[in-house]
Design a protein around this motif. Structure first.
Motif, PDB file in Angstrom:
ATOM      1  N   ARG A  22       0.841  -1.189   0.000  1.00 57.86           N
ATOM      2  CA  ARG A  22       0.000   0.000   0.000  1.00 57.86           C
ATOM      3  C   ARG A  22       0.878   1.241   0.000  1.00 57.86           C
ATOM      4  NH1 ARG A  22      -5.334  -1.444   0.880  1.00 57.86           N
ATOM      5  NH2 ARG A  22      -5.770   0.759   0.594  1.00 57.86           N
ATOM      6  N   ASP A  27      -3.664   6.180   0.418  1.00 57.82           N
ATOM      7  CA  ASP A  27      -4.672   5.955   1.460  1.00 57.82           C
ATOM      8  C   ASP A  27      -5.117   7.272   2.083  1.00 57.82           C
ATOM      9  OD1 ASP A  27      -4.835   3.191   1.244  1.00 57.82           O
ATOM     10  OD2 ASP A  27      -3.122   2.866   2.550  1.00 57.82           O
ATOM     11  N   ARG A  30      -7.350   9.010  -0.382  1.00 55.35           N
ATOM     12  CA  ARG A  30      -8.663   8.355  -0.427  1.00 55.35           C
ATOM     13  C   ARG A  30      -9.489   8.711   0.812  1.00 55.35           C
ATOM     14  NH1 ARG A  30      -6.709   3.843  -1.142  1.00 55.35           N
ATOM     15  NH2 ARG A  30      -6.732   3.825  -3.428  1.00 55.35           N
ATOM     16  N   LEU A 112      -8.770   7.595  -8.365  1.00 52.91           N
ATOM     17  CA  LEU A 112      -8.201   6.612  -7.442  1.00 52.91           C
ATOM     18  C   LEU A 112      -8.649   5.196  -7.782  1.00 52.91           C
ATOM     19  CD1 LEU A 112      -8.612   8.657  -4.154  1.00 52.91           C
ATOM     20  CD2 LEU A 112      -6.452   7.916  -5.160  1.00 52.91           C
ATOM     21  N   PHE A 113      -9.885   5.050  -8.263  1.00 54.05           N
ATOM     22  CA  PHE A 113     -10.359   3.722  -8.653  1.00 54.05           C
ATOM     23  C   PHE A 113      -9.571   3.212  -9.845  1.00 54.05           C
ATOM     24  CE2 PHE A 113     -13.084   0.428 -10.272  1.00 54.05           C
ATOM     25  CZ  PHE A 113     -13.693  -0.106  -9.155  1.00 54.05           C
ATOM     26  N   GLY A 116      -6.253   2.131  -8.653  1.00 53.30           N
ATOM     27  CA  GLY A 116      -6.369   0.846  -7.964  1.00 53.30           C
ATOM     28  C   GLY A 116      -6.479  -0.315  -8.930  1.00 53.30           C
ATOM     29  N   GLN A 120      -3.801  -3.418  -9.113  1.00 55.24           N
ATOM     30  CA  GLN A 120      -4.206  -4.817  -9.042  1.00 55.24           C
ATOM     31  C   GLN A 120      -3.713  -5.585 -10.267  1.00 55.24           C
ATOM     32  OE1 GLN A 120      -5.927  -6.757  -6.921  1.00 55.24           O
ATOM     33  NE2 GLN A 120      -6.564  -5.297  -5.363  1.00 55.24           N
ATOM     34  N   TRP A 258      -0.797   5.899 -12.963  1.00 51.28           N
ATOM     35  CA  TRP A 258      -0.066   4.844 -12.276  1.00 51.28           C
ATOM     36  C   TRP A 258       1.113   4.349 -13.111  1.00 51.28           C
ATOM     37  CZ3 TRP A 258       1.198   2.928  -7.894  1.00 51.28           C
ATOM     38  CH2 TRP A 258       1.772   1.653  -7.826  1.00 51.28           C
ATOM     39  N   ARG A 325      -7.951   3.254   3.861  1.00 54.65           N
ATOM     40  CA  ARG A 325      -7.804   1.801   3.744  1.00 54.65           C
ATOM     41  C   ARG A 325      -9.145   1.092   3.905  1.00 54.65           C
ATOM     42  NH1 ARG A 325      -3.148  -0.540   7.449  1.00 54.65           N
ATOM     43  NH2 ARG A 325      -4.030  -2.460   6.547  1.00 54.65           N
ATOM     44  N   GLU A 386     -14.040  -4.718   2.802  1.00 55.77           N
ATOM     45  CA  GLU A 386     -12.856  -4.967   1.971  1.00 55.77           C
ATOM     46  C   GLU A 386     -12.439  -6.430   2.048  1.00 55.77           C
ATOM     47  OE1 GLU A 386     -12.936  -0.616   2.698  1.00 55.77           O
ATOM     48  OE2 GLU A 386     -13.259  -2.387   3.937  1.00 55.77           O
TER      49      GLU A 386
END
Length: 403
Positions: A22, A27, A30, A112-113, A116, A120, A258, A325, A386
Motif C-alpha cells: 500500500r 490511502d 482516499r 483513485l479507482f 487501484g 491490481q 499509475w 484503507r 474490503e
C-alpha cells in the motif's frame, strides 16, 4: 511512502494488496476524498431531495431547522438562527460545498479507482488477471445493487462497477490508446452533449417530486421508503449517465497516472505534481463547471500527494490513512448511519435540518469512523467489507487478523 513488508504473505499466490504494497499517500488521499463525498451526500442528497439542486425557488426559501427557543436569551436565539435556520451563513456553507467540493470529490475517487485497477493488474499473475479482475468488478456490482435498492439510490458503486467492466480491456492496451480514449471521453463530458440528449423532467414535476420525497422519506416506514426509493431510480439514472463518460475517462486517466511511475515515488516527483496542481488551479479560473470538476480534482489530488510525501505532511494528514484503507466499509456505513438519521424509520430528519447542522452531523460520523478505522486496523488487515470483497474475488477466505 510504503509500509513495512508483511513477511506472512505467500509469494506464489495471487494475494490481494495488503499493507506491504500500500502507498500510504494514496490511502491518505482516499480518506480525505471520502470526507468530500460524505459532505456532499449528507447535504445535497440525504438531507433533501436530490432534485432540489435544480430548483432555485426551493433553494432560496428553505425553512431550515425548527428549534425551541423557550427562555433562551435573544443573543442565543439569534446564534441558533444563524446556524440552524435559513441564514446567509448556511447559504454560504452550501455555496462553498457546491463550488469547491461537489463532484470534485467524486472525480478524485474515480481517478483513485483507476489507479487501484492498474495496481491490481500489475500485482496479479498474468494468466489470472482478467478472471480475477472481472470477478472483482462483478462482486462490486452485486454489492452496489444491494446498496442501491436497500439503502440509498444515490449509490456510486454500481456505476463504478459498470465503468470498470468497460475499462478492463484497456488494462491490456498501450499507453497511447488509454490516454487518447481518456481524453476523448472527458471531451464528451465537457461538451455537455449527454445533458442535452437526456434532459431532466420539468420543473413542475421535480417540485411535486421533492414535496412527495419530503413526506415519504421523513415520515414513511422502511417499506414505504423502499418503494419510493425504487421508483426514483429511473429518474435519477440520467444524472449518472451524464457523468458516465467522465467516470470512464478518469478511470483511464488513473491507469495512465499509475503507469507513469509518479506515484511509486512521490518524493522524487514533487515538482511535476506541483506543476500539475498549479495548472489545475489556473484552468479553474475561467472554465466551465464540467472542466472545473476535473481540474480541481487533479489539483487537490496533486497537492495532497505532495504534502503526504513529506514528514510534516504525514504527521498532519496521517490520521486519514486508516479511513482510506477502509473507504469501502466507511462509505457503506455512512449510508446506514445517514439513512437512519434522515428517514422515517429512524429519526426522520429529512427536509428538517439546515445545511450546517447536517454537515455537523456528517462530521461527527466521519470523526467516529476515523477513530474506529484506526482501532480496527490495529487488529485486522482489512475493513470488513474490503475483506469480503477480496475473499469473493480470490475465491478463498483471506487472512484477516494481524499476527
Amino acid at each position: 511512502m510504503i509500509a513495512p513488508v508483511d513477511h506472512d504473505s505467500t509469494p506464489s499466490l495471487p494475494l490481494p494488496i495488503a499493507a506491504a504494497d500500500r502507498l500510504i499517500s494514496l490511502d491518505i488521499l482516499r480518506g480525505l476524498a471520502l470526507f468530500g463525498v460524505m459532505a456532499v451526500n449528507v447535504v445535497f442528497e440525504f438531507r433533501v431531495s436530490i432534485f432540489r439542486q435544480f430548483l432555485p425557488a426551493l433553494r432560496m426559501h428553505e425553512a431550515g431547522t425548527t428549534f425551541f427557543a423557550g427562555s433562551l436569551s435573544p443573543d442565543i436565539v439569534a446564534l441558533l438562527w444563524v446556524v440552524m435556520g435559513d441564514s446567509p451563513f448556511n447559504r454560504a456553507v452550501e455555496d462553498v460545498l457546491e463550488r469547491g467540493v461537489s463532484m470534485k470529490a467524486f472525480a478524485l475517487f474515480s481517478l483513485l479507482f483507476g489507479i487501484g485497477m492498474a495496481m491490481q493488474f500489475d500485482r496479479i499473475a498474468p494468466q489470472r488477471r482478467f478472471t480475477l479482475l472481472l470477478r472483482r468488478l462483478l462482486v462490486l456490482l452485486a454489492i452496489g445493487l444491494l446498496h442501491l435498492t436497500l439503502l440509498w439510490n444515490g449509490d456510486i458503486l454500481t456505476e463504478y462497477a459498470l465503468a470498470g467492466l468497460i475499462v478492463l480491456p484497456f488494462l491490456y492496451a498501450p499507453r497511447w490508446l488509454v490516454t487518447a480514449s481518456s481524453l476523448a471521453l472527458l471531451g464528451l463530458y465537457f461538451s455537455g452533449w449527454l445533458v442535452r440528449l437526456m434532459p431532466l423532467p420539468s420543473s413542475a414535476w421535480m417540485m411535486q417530486h421533492a414535496t412527495d420525497a419530503g413526506r415519504v422519506y421523513a415520515l414513511g416506514s422502511f417499506s414505504q421508503v423502499l418503494a419510493f426509493r425504487l421508483s426514483e431510480i429511473s429518474t435519477i439514472a440520467p444524472l449518472h449517465l451524464w457523468v458516465f463518460p467522465r467516470t470512464i475517462g478518469l478511470f483511464l486517466a488513473g491507469i495512465v497516472i499509475w503507469r507513469c511511475g509518479v506515484l511509486r515515488d512521490v518524493r522524487h516527483h514533487r515538482e511535476p505534481l506541483l506543476l500539475t496542481a498549479l495548472a489545475g488551479l489556473a484552468v479553474t479560473i475561467d472554465a466551465g463547471p464540467s472542466v472545473v470538476t476535473v481540474s480541481l480534482a487533479l489539483a487537490y489530488g496533486a497537492l495532497i500527494l505532495v504534502a503526504a510525501s513529506t514528514a510534516w505532511g504525514l504527521r498532519l494528514l496521517g490520521w486519514a490513512a486508516p479511513l482510506g484503507r477502509m473507504a469501502f466499509t466507511n462509505y457503506l456505513m455512512q449510508s446506514v448511519i445517514f439513512s437512519f438519521v434522515f428517514y422515517g424509520y429512524g429519526f426522520g430528519l429529512f427536509g428538517r435540518v439546515s445545511v450546517s447542522l447536517a454537515l455537523g452531523l456528517g462530521i461527527i460520523a466521519y470523526v467516529l469512523q476515523a477513530i474506529t478505522s484506526r482501532w480496527w486496523l490495529a487488529y485486522f488487515r482489512f475493513g470488513p467489507v474490503e475483506w469480503l470483497w477480496r475473499s469473493l474475488m480470490y475465491g478463498k477466505r483471506q487472512p484477516m487478523r494481524i499476527a
